[in-house]
Design a protein around this motif. Structure first.
Motif, PDB file in Angstrom:
ATOM      1  N   GLN A   1      41.468  46.268  29.680  1.00 42.18           N
ATOM      2  CA  GLN A   1      42.438  47.207  30.242  1.00 42.18           C
ATOM      3  C   GLN A   1      43.711  46.508  30.726  1.00 42.18           C
ATOM      4  O   GLN A   1      44.816  46.990  30.496  1.00 42.18           O
ATOM      5  N   ASP A   2      43.540  45.362  31.413  1.00 43.59           N
ATOM      6  CA  ASP A   2      44.668  44.744  32.121  1.00 43.59           C
ATOM      7  C   ASP A   2      44.996  43.326  31.657  1.00 43.59           C
ATOM      8  O   ASP A   2      45.873  42.690  32.237  1.00 43.59           O
ATOM      9  N   GLY A   3      44.280  42.822  30.657  1.00 42.55           N
ATOM     10  CA  GLY A   3      44.603  41.502  30.140  1.00 42.55           C
ATOM     11  C   GLY A   3      43.765  40.400  30.763  1.00 42.55           C
ATOM     12  O   GLY A   3      43.189  40.560  31.845  1.00 42.55           O
ATOM     13  N   TRP A   4      43.714  39.254  30.076  1.00 45.14           N
ATOM     14  CA  TRP A   4      42.866  38.139  30.501  1.00 45.14           C
ATOM     15  C   TRP A   4      43.467  37.332  31.641  1.00 45.14           C
ATOM     16  O   TRP A   4      42.775  36.500  32.239  1.00 45.14           O
ATOM     17  N   ARG A   5      44.728  37.564  31.967  1.00 45.03           N
ATOM     18  CA  ARG A   5      45.361  36.841  33.072  1.00 45.03           C
ATOM     19  C   ARG A   5      45.377  37.648  34.367  1.00 45.03           C
ATOM     20  O   ARG A   5      45.874  37.172  35.391  1.00 45.03           O
ATOM     21  N   ASP A   6      44.855  38.850  34.331  1.00 45.23           N
ATOM     22  CA  ASP A   6      44.816  39.692  35.521  1.00 45.23           C
ATOM     23  C   ASP A   6      43.984  39.033  36.617  1.00 45.23           C
ATOM     24  O   ASP A   6      42.920  38.446  36.355  1.00 45.23           O
ATOM     25  N   GLY A   7      44.458  39.128  37.858  1.00 46.64           N
ATOM     26  CA  GLY A   7      43.784  38.458  38.969  1.00 46.64           C
ATOM     27  C   GLY A   7      42.361  38.944  39.186  1.00 46.64           C
ATOM     28  O   GLY A   7      41.445  38.136  39.391  1.00 46.64           O
ATOM     29  N   LEU A   8      42.142  40.257  39.155  1.00 48.75           N
ATOM     30  CA  LEU A   8      40.799  40.788  39.356  1.00 48.75           C
ATOM     31  C   LEU A   8      39.865  40.429  38.205  1.00 48.75           C
ATOM     32  O   LEU A   8      38.660  40.232  38.409  1.00 48.75           O
ATOM     33  N   THR A   9      40.407  40.338  36.992  1.00 48.49           N
ATOM     34  CA  THR A   9      39.597  39.909  35.840  1.00 48.49           C
ATOM     35  C   THR A   9      39.065  38.499  36.068  1.00 48.49           C
ATOM     36  O   THR A   9      37.863  38.232  35.926  1.00 48.49           O
ATOM     37  N   LEU A  10      39.971  37.587  36.431  1.00 51.94           N
ATOM     38  CA  LEU A  10      39.564  36.200  36.664  1.00 51.94           C
ATOM     39  C   LEU A  10      38.610  36.090  37.850  1.00 51.94           C
ATOM     40  O   LEU A  10      37.646  35.315  37.818  1.00 51.94           O
ATOM     41  N   ALA A  11      38.870  36.884  38.911  1.00 49.72           N
ATOM     42  CA  ALA A  11      37.989  36.848  40.076  1.00 49.72           C
ATOM     43  C   ALA A  11      36.591  37.347  39.724  1.00 49.72           C
ATOM     44  O   ALA A  11      35.585  36.796  40.199  1.00 49.72           O
ATOM     45  N   ALA A  12      36.510  38.387  38.876  1.00 47.96           N
ATOM     46  CA  ALA A  12      35.198  38.903  38.468  1.00 47.96           C
ATOM     47  C   ALA A  12      34.412  37.859  37.694  1.00 47.96           C
ATOM     48  O   ALA A  12      33.212  37.664  37.931  1.00 47.96           O
ATOM     49  N   PHE A  13      35.080  37.157  36.770  1.00 51.22           N
ATOM     50  CA  PHE A  13      34.392  36.115  36.003  1.00 51.22           C
ATOM     51  C   PHE A  13      33.942  34.967  36.914  1.00 51.22           C
ATOM     52  O   PHE A  13      32.819  34.451  36.769  1.00 51.22           O
ATOM     53  N   ALA A  14      34.809  34.558  37.836  1.00 50.43           N
ATOM     54  CA  ALA A  14      34.448  33.463  38.740  1.00 50.43           C
ATOM     55  C   ALA A  14      33.260  33.855  39.615  1.00 50.43           C
ATOM     56  O   ALA A  14      32.312  33.071  39.793  1.00 50.43           O
ATOM     57  N   ALA A  15      33.288  35.063  40.158  1.00 52.64           N
ATOM     58  CA  ALA A  15      32.179  35.520  40.991  1.00 52.64           C
ATOM     59  C   ALA A  15      30.890  35.629  40.184  1.00 52.64           C
ATOM     60  O   ALA A  15      29.803  35.309  40.678  1.00 52.64           O
ATOM     61  N   ALA A  16      31.001  36.076  38.912  1.00 54.74           N
ATOM     62  CA  ALA A  16      29.813  36.177  38.056  1.00 54.74           C
ATOM     63  C   ALA A  16      29.173  34.808  37.849  1.00 54.74           C
ATOM     64  O   ALA A  16      27.937  34.667  37.905  1.00 54.74           O
ATOM     65  N   VAL A  17      29.996  33.791  37.612  1.00 47.31           N
ATOM     66  CA  VAL A  17      29.468  32.436  37.408  1.00 47.31           C
ATOM     67  C   VAL A  17      28.735  31.956  38.656  1.00 47.31           C
ATOM     68  O   VAL A  17      27.631  31.396  38.576  1.00 47.31           O
ATOM     69  N   VAL A  18      29.326  32.191  39.824  1.00 48.12           N
ATOM     70  CA  VAL A  18      28.709  31.744  41.075  1.00 48.12           C
ATOM     71  C   VAL A  18      27.385  32.469  41.323  1.00 48.12           C
ATOM     72  O   VAL A  18      26.357  31.839  41.627  1.00 48.12           O
ATOM     73  N   VAL A  19      27.382  33.789  41.183  1.00 52.18           N
ATOM     74  CA  VAL A  19      26.169  34.566  41.471  1.00 52.18           C
ATOM     75  C   VAL A  19      25.060  34.229  40.479  1.00 52.18           C
ATOM     76  O   VAL A  19      23.882  34.088  40.859  1.00 52.18           O
ATOM     77  N   LEU A  20      25.393  34.068  39.196  1.00 45.77           N
ATOM     78  CA  LEU A  20      24.373  33.734  38.205  1.00 45.77           C
ATOM     79  C   LEU A  20      23.837  32.314  38.417  1.00 45.77           C
ATOM     80  O   LEU A  20      22.663  32.039  38.153  1.00 45.77           O
ATOM     81  N   ALA A  21      24.703  31.413  38.898  1.00 43.90           N
ATOM     82  CA  ALA A  21      24.228  30.071  39.238  1.00 43.90           C
ATOM     83  C   ALA A  21      23.231  30.125  40.392  1.00 43.90           C
ATOM     84  O   ALA A  21      22.196  29.430  40.384  1.00 43.90           O
ATOM     85  N   VAL A  22      23.527  30.969  41.399  1.00 42.40           N
ATOM     86  CA  VAL A  22      22.589  31.158  42.508  1.00 42.40           C
ATOM     87  C   VAL A  22      21.263  31.719  41.988  1.00 42.40           C
ATOM     88  O   VAL A  22      20.180  31.320  42.431  1.00 42.40           O
ATOM     89  N   PHE A  23      21.347  32.635  41.031  1.00 42.73           N
ATOM     90  CA  PHE A  23      20.140  33.216  40.425  1.00 42.73           C
ATOM     91  C   PHE A  23      19.274  32.125  39.785  1.00 42.73           C
ATOM     92  O   PHE A  23      18.056  32.061  40.017  1.00 42.73           O
ATOM     93  N   VAL A  24      19.894  31.253  38.998  1.00 44.64           N
ATOM     94  CA  VAL A  24      19.129  30.193  38.320  1.00 44.64           C
ATOM     95  C   VAL A  24      18.500  29.256  39.350  1.00 44.64           C
ATOM     96  O   VAL A  24      17.320  28.877  39.229  1.00 44.64           O
ATOM     97  N   LEU A  25      19.257  28.870  40.373  1.00 50.08           N
ATOM     98  CA  LEU A  25      18.720  27.983  41.407  1.00 50.08           C
ATOM     99  C   LEU A  25      17.564  28.655  42.152  1.00 50.08           C
ATOM    100  O   LEU A  25      16.552  28.003  42.462  1.00 50.08           O
ATOM    101  N   THR A  26      17.710  29.945  42.427  1.00 48.28           N
ATOM    102  CA  THR A  26      16.638  30.681  43.112  1.00 48.28           C
ATOM    103  C   THR A  26      15.361  30.680  42.294  1.00 48.28           C
ATOM    104  O   THR A  26      14.259  30.464  42.812  1.00 48.28           O
ATOM    105  N   GLU A  27      15.510  30.897  40.983  1.00 46.49           N
ATOM    106  CA  GLU A  27      14.334  30.951  40.115  1.00 46.49           C
ATOM    107  C   GLU A  27      13.661  29.591  39.981  1.00 46.49           C
ATOM    108  O   GLU A  27      12.428  29.486  39.887  1.00 46.49           O
ATOM    109  N   ARG A  28      14.450  28.534  39.984  1.00 41.33           N
ATOM    110  CA  ARG A  28      13.869  27.187  39.856  1.00 41.33           C
ATOM    111  C   ARG A  28      13.077  26.788  41.095  1.00 41.33           C
ATOM    112  O   ARG A  28      12.102  26.045  41.009  1.00 41.33           O
TER     113      ARG A  28
END
Length: 493
Positions: free
Chosen positions: A211-238
């Motif tokens: 909708q808003d392009g790959w340089r949009d601030g909220l787009t980048l923030a969503a991807f960054a937050a996804a990486v952090v939360v999924l990393a926490v998920f993997v660490l939790t499972e281990r």
């Protein structure tokens, strides 16, 4: 009768992903969704479904699969009722998310019940063949049922129809399915919440990028937050003693490869149904009923592919069907990229759908058998949950990527069409454009078709990746063939 009850639940859950697709144009008009926002009617369901499947499978292992199965079905029924009465977009999306939770509880338990009800060998092969045919063919059946309901009643009945079906399944379950032995343990709630939140953020990032392009601030923030939360998920499972995702399941290359193949195939399949539904209704001008009938042949060829695979698997093993199935699916999608505004159903849509459906029928029965082959009874729910997770998460991620491709290609085509429109349009059409910002008539069809064709290119790439995984990763061992033939070969390494 046990298989009929289990398959009926799976049909209801899978059918609900696509039965809503056929109603999307009516839902969009009724509740004022944008085209990109409309994908959340699908994603609200598939994300909660995919994110909580592991918790649902684990609940069946700990509490007893039959009672958890019935609870999930009843929750699904309640959510369907609420969705049917929704008066705005927020209420519908909330109900769809609740449906996903009910499906996440019922679906992995249903698959696990097959693993514990039927003996390994020909009996279980046939049961999994029926289950796989329902899982893969339910999408096409959903489009037909949705077409009938929208044409004869209205879009709300694509949700209301789940109520009588779900109640019948819940009433029949105690009579025909015996309770499994509970395995004491605890719930990994942190793992369930972080996996769901991570996937929601990731999908939101892809959709916002469209909708808003790959340089949009909220787009980048969503991807960054996804990486952090999924990393926490993997660490939790281990670190967890009883993780919601047993990481050792991925130690076996065949099972890990199976999950990878399912991820990409589900992405392609959900995208195909979503965009073909828009194409046949908006460009070919099919009514909802006619659009539903247009997809009916897919169910037949999926059943043919699943039946052939379940009969021949004990002789040849799953790998040939995984490879050939993925190649056929890729060929069908590549064929669909040739559609344009002059395409016809018989000349440009039916053939590719049949090729794609045959390949998917071969794939689903092979993937289901391989995912649960050699798994202990204690972890059947977790293994089946993982397979369902990859299917639903793959569908959500794939659809979000394809919507991004669709939006990008559509915007580029719109820029090309505007000069032609201004030169050829009537005064009334120019007035419509100034008021709405949207091109009308044949110019809108050109834009939609360009976006759909680009989405099919990406979907074809997904299936090519699945074929490569099947070719390189999957290995058929003598013990695998022995179990498929009813022997007692050792489990996967």
């Amino acid at each position: 009768m046990a298989l009929l009850v289990i398959a009926s639940c799976q049909l209801m859950v899978v059918l609900d992903i696509t039965i809503v697709n056929i109603a999307l144009p009516d839902i969009q008009r009724s509740l004022d969704f944008s085209t990109t926002g409309l994908s959340w009617v699908v994603n609200a369901y598939t994300l909660t479904f995919g994110g909580l499947l592991l918790l649902g499978g684990r609940a069946g292992d700990i509490l007893g699969r039959r009672r958890v199965f019935v609870f999930g079905v009843l929750l699904f029924v309640l959510a369907s009722l609420l969705g049917g009465f929704a008066q705005n977009s927020g209420q519908l999306l909330a109900a769809r998310a609740l449906q996903g939770i009910g499906g996440a509880i019922a679906s992995p338990t249903a698959l696990a019940l097959i693993g514990t009800t039927f003996r390994e060998g020909p009996e279980r092969n046939r049961a999994f063949g029926a289950f796989a045919a329902v899982s893969a063919g339910g999408g096409a059946i959903g489009l037909l049922a949705g077409g009938v309901l929208v044409e004869w009643l209205n879009w709300r009945w694509v949700l209301f129809v789940n109520v009588p079906v779900g109640l019948l399944v819940a009433l029949a379950t105690p009579r025909w399915i015996r309770e499994s032995q509970p395995h004491p343990g605890r719930f990994d709630v942190t793992g369930a919440l972080t996996s769901t939140a991570g996937m929601v953020l990731l999908v939101y990032g892809f959709i916002r990028a469209g909708q808003d392009g790959w340089r949009d601030g909220l787009t980048l923030a969503a991807f960054a937050a996804a990486v952090v939360v999924l990393a926490v998920f993997v660490l939790t499972e281990r670190r967890s003693g009883q993780p919601i995702t047993p990481l050792h399941m991925f130690a076996d290359r065949n099972r890990a490869g199976t999950y990878g193949i399912m991820l990409f195939l589900a992405a392609a399949m959900l995208g195909m149904f979503f965009f073909l539904t828009l194409f046949v209704q908006n460009v070919l001008d099919f009514s909802p009923l006619r659009a539903g009938l247009a997809f009916l042949p897919v169910s037949a060829v999926i059943a043919i592919g699943a039946g052939a695979a379940s009969r021949l698997l004990p002789r040849y093993g799953p790998k040939p069907f995984m490879v050939v199935g993925a190649v056929l699916a890729a060929a069908g999608l590549a064929w669909l990229t040739l559609t344009d505004v002059h395409s016809t159903y018989a000349g440009s849509v039916l053939g590719p759908m049949l090729v794609f459906g045959l390949g998917m029928g071969m794939q689903f029965v092979s993937l289901t058998l391989m995912a649960l082959s050699g798994v202990s009874g204690r972890e059947t729910g977790a293994a089946s949950g993982l397979l369902n997770v990859t299917q639903q998460v793959g569908g959500s991620l794939g659809l979000s990527l394809l919507v991004t491709m669709f939006g990008t290609a559509g915007d580029a085509e719109a820029r090309r069409q505007i000069p032609r429109f201004l030169a050829e349009a009537s005064p009334a059409e120019r007035l419509w454009f100034r008021r709405t910002g949207e091109l009308p008539g044949r110019w809108a069809d050109e834009i939609l078709t360009a976006g759909v064709s680009a989405a099919f290119v990406m979907a074809a790439i997904f299936t090519v990746v699945a074929a490569l995984i099947a070719l390189v990763v999957i290995q058929v061992r003598p013990s695998d063939l022995e179990r498929l033939q009813g022997g007692t070969g050792p489990g996967p390494r």
